[in-house]
Design an enzyme around this catalytic site. Structure first.
Site, PDB file in Angstrom:
ATOM      1  N   LYS A 126     -20.877   3.374 -44.357  1.00 35.30           N
ATOM      2  CA  LYS A 126     -19.825   2.477 -44.555  1.00 35.30           C
ATOM      3  C   LYS A 126     -20.433   1.406 -44.263  1.00 35.30           C
ATOM      4  O   LYS A 126     -21.002   0.823 -43.162  1.00 35.30           O
ATOM      5  CB  LYS A 126     -18.821   3.051 -43.606  1.00 35.30           C
ATOM      6  CG  LYS A 126     -17.685   1.568 -43.163  1.00 35.30           C
ATOM      7  CD  LYS A 126     -16.717   2.263 -42.167  1.00 35.30           C
ATOM      8  CE  LYS A 126     -16.326   1.075 -41.466  1.00 35.30           C
ATOM      9  NZ  LYS A 126     -15.154   1.570 -40.689  1.00 35.30           N
ATOM     10  N   ASP A 140      -6.598   1.608 -41.680  1.00 30.43           N
ATOM     11  CA  ASP A 140      -6.709   1.640 -40.249  1.00 30.43           C
ATOM     12  C   ASP A 140      -5.820   0.745 -39.559  1.00 30.43           C
ATOM     13  O   ASP A 140      -4.946   1.417 -38.751  1.00 30.43           O
ATOM     14  CB  ASP A 140      -8.272   1.057 -40.304  1.00 30.43           C
ATOM     15  CG  ASP A 140      -8.956   0.497 -38.976  1.00 30.43           C
ATOM     16  OD1 ASP A 140      -8.212   0.712 -37.993  1.00 30.43           O
ATOM     17  OD2 ASP A 140      -9.956   0.411 -38.804  1.00 30.43           O
ATOM     18  N   GLU A 174     -11.491   1.043 -46.889  1.00 36.79           N
ATOM     19  CA  GLU A 174     -10.729   1.005 -45.918  1.00 36.79           C
ATOM     20  C   GLU A 174      -9.960  -0.472 -45.654  1.00 36.79           C
ATOM     21  O   GLU A 174     -10.504  -1.430 -45.727  1.00 36.79           O
ATOM     22  CB  GLU A 174     -11.493   1.338 -44.556  1.00 36.79           C
ATOM     23  CG  GLU A 174     -10.912   1.508 -43.277  1.00 36.79           C
ATOM     24  CD  GLU A 174     -11.766   1.792 -42.180  1.00 36.79           C
ATOM     25  OE1 GLU A 174     -13.129   2.239 -42.601  1.00 36.79           O
ATOM     26  OE2 GLU A 174     -11.851   1.575 -40.850  1.00 36.79           O
ATOM     27  N   GLY A 187     -14.226   3.665 -34.814  1.00 31.28           N
ATOM     28  CA  GLY A 187     -15.083   3.364 -33.658  1.00 31.28           C
ATOM     29  C   GLY A 187     -14.721   1.771 -33.544  1.00 31.28           C
ATOM     30  O   GLY A 187     -14.321   1.054 -34.378  1.00 31.28           O
ATOM     31  N   LYS A 219      -7.975   5.652 -34.517  1.00 34.23           N
ATOM     32  CA  LYS A 219      -8.807   5.101 -33.425  1.00 34.23           C
ATOM     33  C   LYS A 219      -7.825   5.369 -32.074  1.00 34.23           C
ATOM     34  O   LYS A 219      -6.668   5.201 -32.480  1.00 34.23           O
ATOM     35  CB  LYS A 219      -8.800   3.605 -33.692  1.00 34.23           C
ATOM     36  CG  LYS A 219      -9.926   3.494 -34.617  1.00 34.23           C
ATOM     37  CD  LYS A 219     -10.265   1.895 -34.676  1.00 34.23           C
ATOM     38  CE  LYS A 219     -11.294   1.600 -35.824  1.00 34.23           C
ATOM     39  NZ  LYS A 219     -11.121   0.044 -36.290  1.00 34.23           N
ATOM     40  N   SER A 226     -21.150   2.738 -39.482  1.00 29.89           N
ATOM     41  CA  SER A 226     -20.521   1.513 -40.058  1.00 29.89           C
ATOM     42  C   SER A 226     -21.587   0.289 -39.703  1.00 29.89           C
ATOM     43  O   SER A 226     -21.791   0.021 -38.759  1.00 29.89           O
ATOM     44  CB  SER A 226     -19.014   1.179 -39.000  1.00 29.89           C
ATOM     45  OG  SER A 226     -18.785   0.021 -39.397  1.00 29.89           O
ATOM     46  N   ASP A 255     -15.139  -1.015 -45.826  1.00 22.93           N
ATOM     47  CA  ASP A 255     -14.094  -1.444 -44.993  1.00 22.93           C
ATOM     48  C   ASP A 255     -13.855  -2.938 -45.029  1.00 22.93           C
ATOM     49  O   ASP A 255     -14.763  -3.960 -44.699  1.00 22.93           O
ATOM     50  CB  ASP A 255     -14.319  -1.124 -43.654  1.00 22.93           C
ATOM     51  CG  ASP A 255     -13.487  -1.185 -42.547  1.00 22.93           C
ATOM     52  OD1 ASP A 255     -12.311  -1.940 -42.901  1.00 22.93           O
ATOM     53  OD2 ASP A 255     -13.632  -0.932 -41.260  1.00 22.93           O
ATOM     54  N   LYS A 300     -19.361  -2.914 -44.306  1.00 22.13           N
ATOM     55  CA  LYS A 300     -18.329  -4.101 -44.190  1.00 22.13           C
ATOM     56  C   LYS A 300     -18.383  -5.177 -45.391  1.00 22.13           C
ATOM     57  O   LYS A 300     -19.205  -5.386 -46.007  1.00 22.13           O
ATOM     58  CB  LYS A 300     -18.380  -4.958 -43.017  1.00 22.13           C
ATOM     59  CG  LYS A 300     -18.231  -4.071 -41.874  1.00 22.13           C
ATOM     60  CD  LYS A 300     -16.905  -3.704 -41.493  1.00 22.13           C
ATOM     61  CE  LYS A 300     -16.651  -3.216 -40.180  1.00 22.13           C
ATOM     62  NZ  LYS A 300     -15.188  -2.825 -39.846  1.00 22.13           N
TER      63      LYS A 300
END
Ligand code: OSB
Ligand code: MG
Length: 371
Positions: A161, A238, A213, A290, A262, A135, A188, A163
């Site tokens: 991934k 998530d 996400e 994570g 998670k 990420s 995400d 952000k």
């Protein structure tokens, strides 16, 4: 195992590189660790709450008094035969899932040591090698992000991934795809958009993403189902999945096609296994999220990721991406094929470096029964 005492402590660890999401740039972590002392055996757990109540309402400061005043007294002095037996004891407390997970997972850790079993086996895992992605946070420039991606691809990671947030999304994805048309790529949003931005979100469909996400509100499931019907890209939830019933509901109404598990967000290993099983029964793949964990939480994520339906690469990556020195030994290492090999040793297979932890400790307190 009799729970004789529980130590809670806060350690402070600077990240090797800042991590920026749509809600915050983090430079250093304040991590709450928990130790259960059971007749000479020790189990360790990590609370994954952040420094601020931004990802979720829990944060480092809320976890401490919740554990001290409610969760620890619920299990102290009791004799448990398994970590999962702590779940009903803590049930009276509403929410505070990350605080609960820290304690429950520490008890699973102690149970694995007592039974001389690898934690992954105790959890019901079968995979011997787990698949890793990264990420990558928002950077100061797109060039910097592209450099980061190149480094992680060269290291072997199997999924990138990034952000995203308004003004750091379509423009960035375009640059990534023009350089790497074929890599497994996802993004995400950490709730950075609303349904009013549907036309903008449709543009994500052109990038052949593995998933997007949590595009909408952190507590929403229903409107994600509206959005999923409008997008070709799979939505992954998530923030809004806190237990198996949330997962079942989300899948019933078509709010997502992938779920991120998670263990802290769902309140511990017991509920994480249930979310996993709900998804498996509907042929929905899951992956392990994570939370910028230290080695203790990271080792627990590795053990969880051995359950068979963890079919997509997780945000479980090498210690050295986060820390100059991790608090476990060996540090988590990722193979050139982008995998982590799971150890057969009892417990997590990683030794907790108590000397280093002592040096990083900002405060600690040991709680005894009846106190
Ligand atoms: O949404 O997955 C998230 C970190 C902090 C809070 C939320 C998230 C993240 C990450 C980091 O994406 C994943 C990692 O630990 O590398
Ligand atoms: Mg996320």
């Amino acid at each position: 195992m009799k729970v004789e005492a529980i130590t809670i402590r806060e350690i402070q660890m600077p990240l090797v590189h800042f991590f920026e999401t749509s809600f915050k740039r983090t430079f250093s972590r304040r991590i709450l660790l928990l130790t259960v002392h059971c007749q000479g055996l020790e189990g360790w757990g990590e609370c994954v709450a952040g420094e601020d109540p931004f990802y979720s309402s829990e944060w480092t400061e809320s976890a401490w008094p919740t554990i001290k005043n409610y969760l620890a007294p619920a299990v102290l002095g009791r004799t448990l035969s398994a970590g999962r037996e702590s779940v009903p004891l803590m049930m009276k407390v509403r929410g505070h899932d990350m605080a609960k997970a820290a304690l429950e997972n520490a008890l699973w850790d102690a149970e694995a040591k007592e039974k001389q079993l690898p934690l992954w086996k105790l959890l019901g895992g079968t995979l011997r090698e787990i698949s890793c992605g990264v990420s990558i946070g928002i950077q100061d420039s797109i060039e910097q992000l592209l450099d980061n991606i190149a480094t992680e691809l060269a290291a072997g990671y199997r999924r990138i991934k990034i952000k995203v947030k308004p003004n750091w999304d379509v423009n960035v994805l375009e640059r990534i795809r023009s350089r790497w048309p074929e890599i497994v790529l996802s993004c995400d949003a950490n709730s950075a958009y609303t349904l009013d931005e549907l036309e903008h979100l449709r543009k994500f469909d052109q990038f052949n993403l593995l998933m997007i996400e949590q595009p909408l509100w952190h507590d929403d499931i229903f409107y994600h189902s509206r959005l999923q019907k409008e997008l070709r890209t799979a939505i992954c939830l998530d923030e809004s999945i806190h237990h198996a019933r949330d997962a079942a509901k989300a899948l019933d109404i078509g709010a997502c096609r992938i779920i991120n598990i998670k263990v802290g967000r769902v309140g511990g290993f017991t509920e994480a296994k249930k979310v996993h099983d709900v998804c498996a029964s509907r042929d929905i793949p899951v992956w392990c999220g994570g939370m910028l964990e230290s080695g203790i939480g990271r080792a627990h994520n590795i053990a969880l990721s051995t359950l068979h339906n963890f079919r997509l690469p997780g945000d479980v990556s090498a210690s050295k991406r986060y820390w100059k020195e991790d608090i476990i030994e060996p540090a988590v290492d990722v193979s050139p094929q982008g995998t982590i090999l799971v150890s057969d040793a009892p417990g997590t297979g990683y030794r907790v470096r108590e000397d280093l932890i002592e040096r990083l400790t900002a405060r600690k307190e040991t709680i005894l029964p009846g106190k």
